[in-house]
Design a protein around this motif. Structure first.
Motif, mmCIF file in Angstrom:
data_model
loop_
_atom_site.group_PDB
_atom_site.id
_atom_site.type_symbol
_atom_site.label_atom_id
_atom_site.label_comp_id
_atom_site.label_asym_id
_atom_site.label_seq_id
_atom_site.Cartn_x
_atom_site.Cartn_y
_atom_site.Cartn_z
ATOM 1 N N THR A 158 -2.223 -7.247 -3.420
ATOM 2 C CA THR A 158 -2.740 -8.432 -4.123
ATOM 3 C C THR A 158 -4.079 -8.812 -3.500
ATOM 4 O OG1 THR A 158 -0.509 -9.214 -4.590
ATOM 5 C CG2 THR A 158 -2.309 -10.820 -4.727
ATOM 6 N N ARG A 159 -5.126 -8.876 -4.358
ATOM 7 C CA ARG A 159 -6.454 -9.289 -3.873
ATOM 8 C C ARG A 159 -6.660 -10.736 -4.268
ATOM 9 N NH1 ARG A 159 -10.582 -6.848 -1.619
ATOM 10 N NH2 ARG A 159 -12.718 -7.594 -1.910
ATOM 11 N N SER A 177 -7.158 -9.651 -8.162
ATOM 12 C CA SER A 177 -6.555 -8.413 -8.656
ATOM 13 C C SER A 177 -5.061 -8.462 -8.359
ATOM 14 C CB SER A 177 -7.185 -7.181 -7.985
ATOM 15 O OG SER A 177 -6.564 -5.997 -8.416
ATOM 16 N N SER A 178 -4.222 -8.391 -9.384
ATOM 17 C CA SER A 178 -2.788 -8.558 -9.229
ATOM 18 C C SER A 178 -2.143 -7.278 -8.688
ATOM 19 C CB SER A 178 -2.148 -8.932 -10.566
ATOM 20 O OG SER A 178 -0.737 -8.966 -10.454
ATOM 21 N N ASP A 185 2.302 -11.818 -5.900
ATOM 22 C CA ASP A 185 1.020 -12.562 -5.992
ATOM 23 C C ASP A 185 1.223 -14.018 -5.585
ATOM 24 O OD1 ASP A 185 -0.010 -10.209 -6.945
ATOM 25 O OD2 ASP A 185 0.063 -10.808 -9.056
ATOM 26 N N GLU A 186 2.332 -14.618 -6.013
ATOM 27 C CA GLU A 186 2.577 -16.021 -5.665
ATOM 28 C C GLU A 186 2.794 -16.181 -4.162
ATOM 29 O OE1 GLU A 186 5.769 -19.576 -6.799
ATOM 30 O OE2 GLU A 186 5.919 -17.583 -7.724
ATOM 31 N N ALA A 187 3.481 -15.243 -3.543
ATOM 32 C CA ALA A 187 3.726 -15.317 -2.089
ATOM 33 C C ALA A 187 2.424 -15.143 -1.322
ATOM 34 C CB ALA A 187 4.740 -14.232 -1.684
ATOM 35 N N THR A 188 1.464 -14.383 -1.883
ATOM 36 C CA THR A 188 0.182 -14.178 -1.213
ATOM 37 C C THR A 188 -0.569 -15.495 -1.088
ATOM 38 O OG1 THR A 188 0.041 -11.904 -1.991
ATOM 39 C CG2 THR A 188 -2.017 -12.980 -1.344
ATOM 40 N N CYS A 189 -0.818 -16.181 -2.186
ATOM 41 C CA CYS A 189 -1.603 -17.425 -2.140
ATOM 42 C C CYS A 189 -0.855 -18.519 -1.366
ATOM 43 C CB CYS A 189 -1.891 -17.898 -3.571
ATOM 44 S SG CYS A 189 -3.340 -17.092 -4.314
ATOM 45 N N LYS A 190 0.485 -18.546 -1.468
ATOM 46 C CA LYS A 190 1.251 -19.588 -0.784
ATOM 47 C C LYS A 190 1.098 -19.467 0.737
ATOM 48 C CE LYS A 190 6.010 -21.213 -0.213
ATOM 49 N NZ LYS A 190 7.433 -21.006 -0.621
ATOM 50 N N ASN A 191 1.140 -18.261 1.269
ATOM 51 C CA ASN A 191 1.057 -18.087 2.713
ATOM 52 C C ASN A 191 -0.382 -18.217 3.216
ATOM 53 O OD1 ASN A 191 3.889 -17.215 3.844
ATOM 54 N ND2 ASN A 191 3.640 -16.071 1.922
ATOM 55 N N SER A 212 -16.781 -19.484 0.251
ATOM 56 C CA SER A 212 -15.644 -18.739 -0.288
ATOM 57 C C SER A 212 -15.371 -17.533 0.604
ATOM 58 C CB SER A 212 -15.901 -18.314 -1.731
ATOM 59 O OG SER A 212 -17.003 -17.413 -1.786
ATOM 60 N N TYR A 213 -14.142 -17.019 0.431
ATOM 61 C CA TYR A 213 -13.728 -15.857 1.232
ATOM 62 C C TYR A 213 -12.799 -15.023 0.365
ATOM 63 C CZ TYR A 213 -11.396 -13.116 4.878
ATOM 64 O OH TYR A 213 -10.844 -12.088 5.621
ATOM 65 N N THR A 214 -12.962 -13.681 0.421
ATOM 66 C CA THR A 214 -12.161 -12.764 -0.390
ATOM 67 C C THR A 214 -11.531 -11.718 0.528
ATOM 68 O OG1 THR A 214 -13.639 -13.077 -2.264
ATOM 69 C CG2 THR A 214 -12.171 -11.179 -2.344
ATOM 70 N N ASN A 215 -10.250 -11.428 0.267
ATOM 71 C CA ASN A 215 -9.538 -10.410 1.040
ATOM 72 C C ASN A 215 -8.311 -9.963 0.235
ATOM 73 O OD1 ASN A 215 -8.747 -8.684 3.106
ATOM 74 N ND2 ASN A 215 -8.998 -10.231 4.719
ATOM 75 N N SER A 216 -7.462 -9.094 0.808
ATOM 76 C CA SER A 216 -6.272 -8.603 0.114
ATOM 77 C C SER A 216 -5.111 -8.464 1.100
ATOM 78 C CB SER A 216 -6.538 -7.256 -0.558
ATOM 79 O OG SER A 216 -6.894 -6.281 0.403
ATOM 80 N N ILE A 217 -3.909 -8.516 0.544
ATOM 81 C CA ILE A 217 -2.689 -8.346 1.326
ATOM 82 C C ILE A 217 -1.877 -7.215 0.697
ATOM 83 C CG2 ILE A 217 -0.471 -9.394 1.966
ATOM 84 C CD1 ILE A 217 -1.909 -12.026 2.293
ATOM 85 N N ARG A 218 -1.467 -6.226 1.541
ATOM 86 C CA ARG A 218 -0.649 -5.113 1.069
ATOM 87 C C ARG A 218 0.834 -5.424 1.375
ATOM 88 N NH1 ARG A 218 -1.587 0.225 -0.036
ATOM 89 N NH2 ARG A 218 -3.771 -0.039 0.568
ATOM 90 N N TRP A 219 1.612 -5.446 0.329
ATOM 91 C CA TRP A 219 3.041 -5.688 0.464
ATOM 92 C C TRP A 219 3.775 -4.343 0.544
ATOM 93 C CZ3 TRP A 219 4.727 -10.498 1.450
ATOM 94 C CH2 TRP A 219 3.895 -11.560 1.077
ATOM 95 N N VAL A 220 4.317 -4.067 1.743
ATOM 96 C CA VAL A 220 5.015 -2.804 1.989
ATOM 97 C C VAL A 220 6.408 -3.137 2.590
ATOM 98 C CG1 VAL A 220 5.004 -0.605 3.234
ATOM 99 C CG2 VAL A 220 2.874 -1.611 2.425
ATOM 100 N N ILE A 221 7.444 -2.502 2.067
ATOM 101 C CA ILE A 221 8.795 -2.737 2.572
ATOM 102 C C ILE A 221 8.924 -2.163 3.984
ATOM 103 C CG2 ILE A 221 11.253 -2.226 2.184
ATOM 104 C CD1 ILE A 221 10.662 -2.147 -0.790
ATOM 105 N N PRO A 222 9.319 -2.937 4.953
ATOM 106 C CA PRO A 222 9.407 -2.437 6.334
ATOM 107 C C PRO A 222 10.566 -1.419 6.480
ATOM 108 C CG PRO A 222 10.297 -4.645 6.218
ATOM 109 C CD PRO A 222 9.719 -4.372 4.860
ATOM 110 N N ASP A 223 10.431 -0.506 7.461
ATOM 111 C CA ASP A 223 11.462 0.492 7.726
ATOM 112 C C ASP A 223 12.674 -0.148 8.370
ATOM 113 O OD1 ASP A 223 9.779 2.386 6.707
ATOM 114 O OD2 ASP A 223 8.868 2.877 8.666
#
Length: 223
Positions: A158-159, A177-178, A185-191, A212-223
């Motif tokens: 999510t960007r 970018s969804s 996406d909702e968890a990204t902006c909330k945190n 303004s500031y732009t970045n992205s979060i990668r959601w990956v299931i942990p092992d």
């Protein structure tokens, strides 16, 4: 000369006798009582008798008068009539083989442009964007993974873009970018809104301003 005088005297005597007889006849008519109208008609008819006397012959010693001189004056000038053109030949038509080149187009000179305004003075400080004050990797962790997305094994990137006020706090968060999953996406902006901290942006005068500031979060299931 004596003969001519005698002939003239005889004619005068005859004329006098005729006039006397006419007057006697008129007097007789008046005496006898004829109508006045008849006497008037007779009187109107009586006119003086003109006796044509022949002109006296020219004297033998005098020469005859010269004949009148002929009129030798030149006749008045007469202008000849203007010539009349009765020619039936049609007028000659001239054809132009060489076609002249077209006239060059008019050149319109634009008015001189107004002078450009002077450039603004350079800023006293270099503007700076907003910068994270803490580690962006701590804004969302595996513990923040939505439980349903975790059970279903959904992952994604999510960007986002956040607006940072002059105090360095996040005013709002927008998904650029969804990830394809609304819960991620909702968890990204909330945190990010809860944990992100920033150094505010600086303007040309060195003052804090909104950025303004732009970045992205990668959601990956942990092992």
């Amino acid at each position: 000369m004596a003969y001519a005088d005698q002939q003239m005297s005889g004619n005068k005597v005859i004329a006098i006798i005729i006039v006397v007889l006419i007057h006697l006849a008129v007097g007789y008519v008046l005496i006898t009582g004829l109508a006045y109208s008849a006497a008037q008609k007779v009187i109107e008819r009586v006119t003086t008798v003109d006796i044509d006397e022949p002109p006296p012959p020219p004297p033998e010693d005098e020469p005859p008068p010269p004949p009148p001189e002929p009129d030798t004056a030149p006749p008045p000038p007469v202008a000849p009539p203007p010539p009349i053109n009765v020619s039936t030949k049609p007028p000659q038509i001239k054809t132009q083989i060489n076609i002249p080149p077209p006239a060059p187009p008019a050149v319109i000179v634009p008015p001189p442009a107004a002078p450009a305004p002077p450039p603004p003075p350079p800023p006293r400080f270099d503007p700076k964007p907003a910068e994270p004050r803490n580690n962006p990797g701590t804004w969302a962790t595996a513990n923040d993974y939505p439980s349903r997305a975790l059970r279903e094994g959904r992952e994604g990137v999510t960007r986002f873009r956040v607006t940072v006020n002059a105090d360095g706090r996040v005013d709002n968060c927008t998904i650029v970018s969804s990830s394809g999953h609304p819960d991620l996406d909702e968890a990204t902006c909330k945190n990010v809104e809860r944990r992100a901290r920033f150094r505010p942006a600086k303007d040309g005068n060195g003052n804090n301003t909104t950025g303004s500031y732009t970045n992205s979060i990668r959601w990956v299931i942990p092992d």
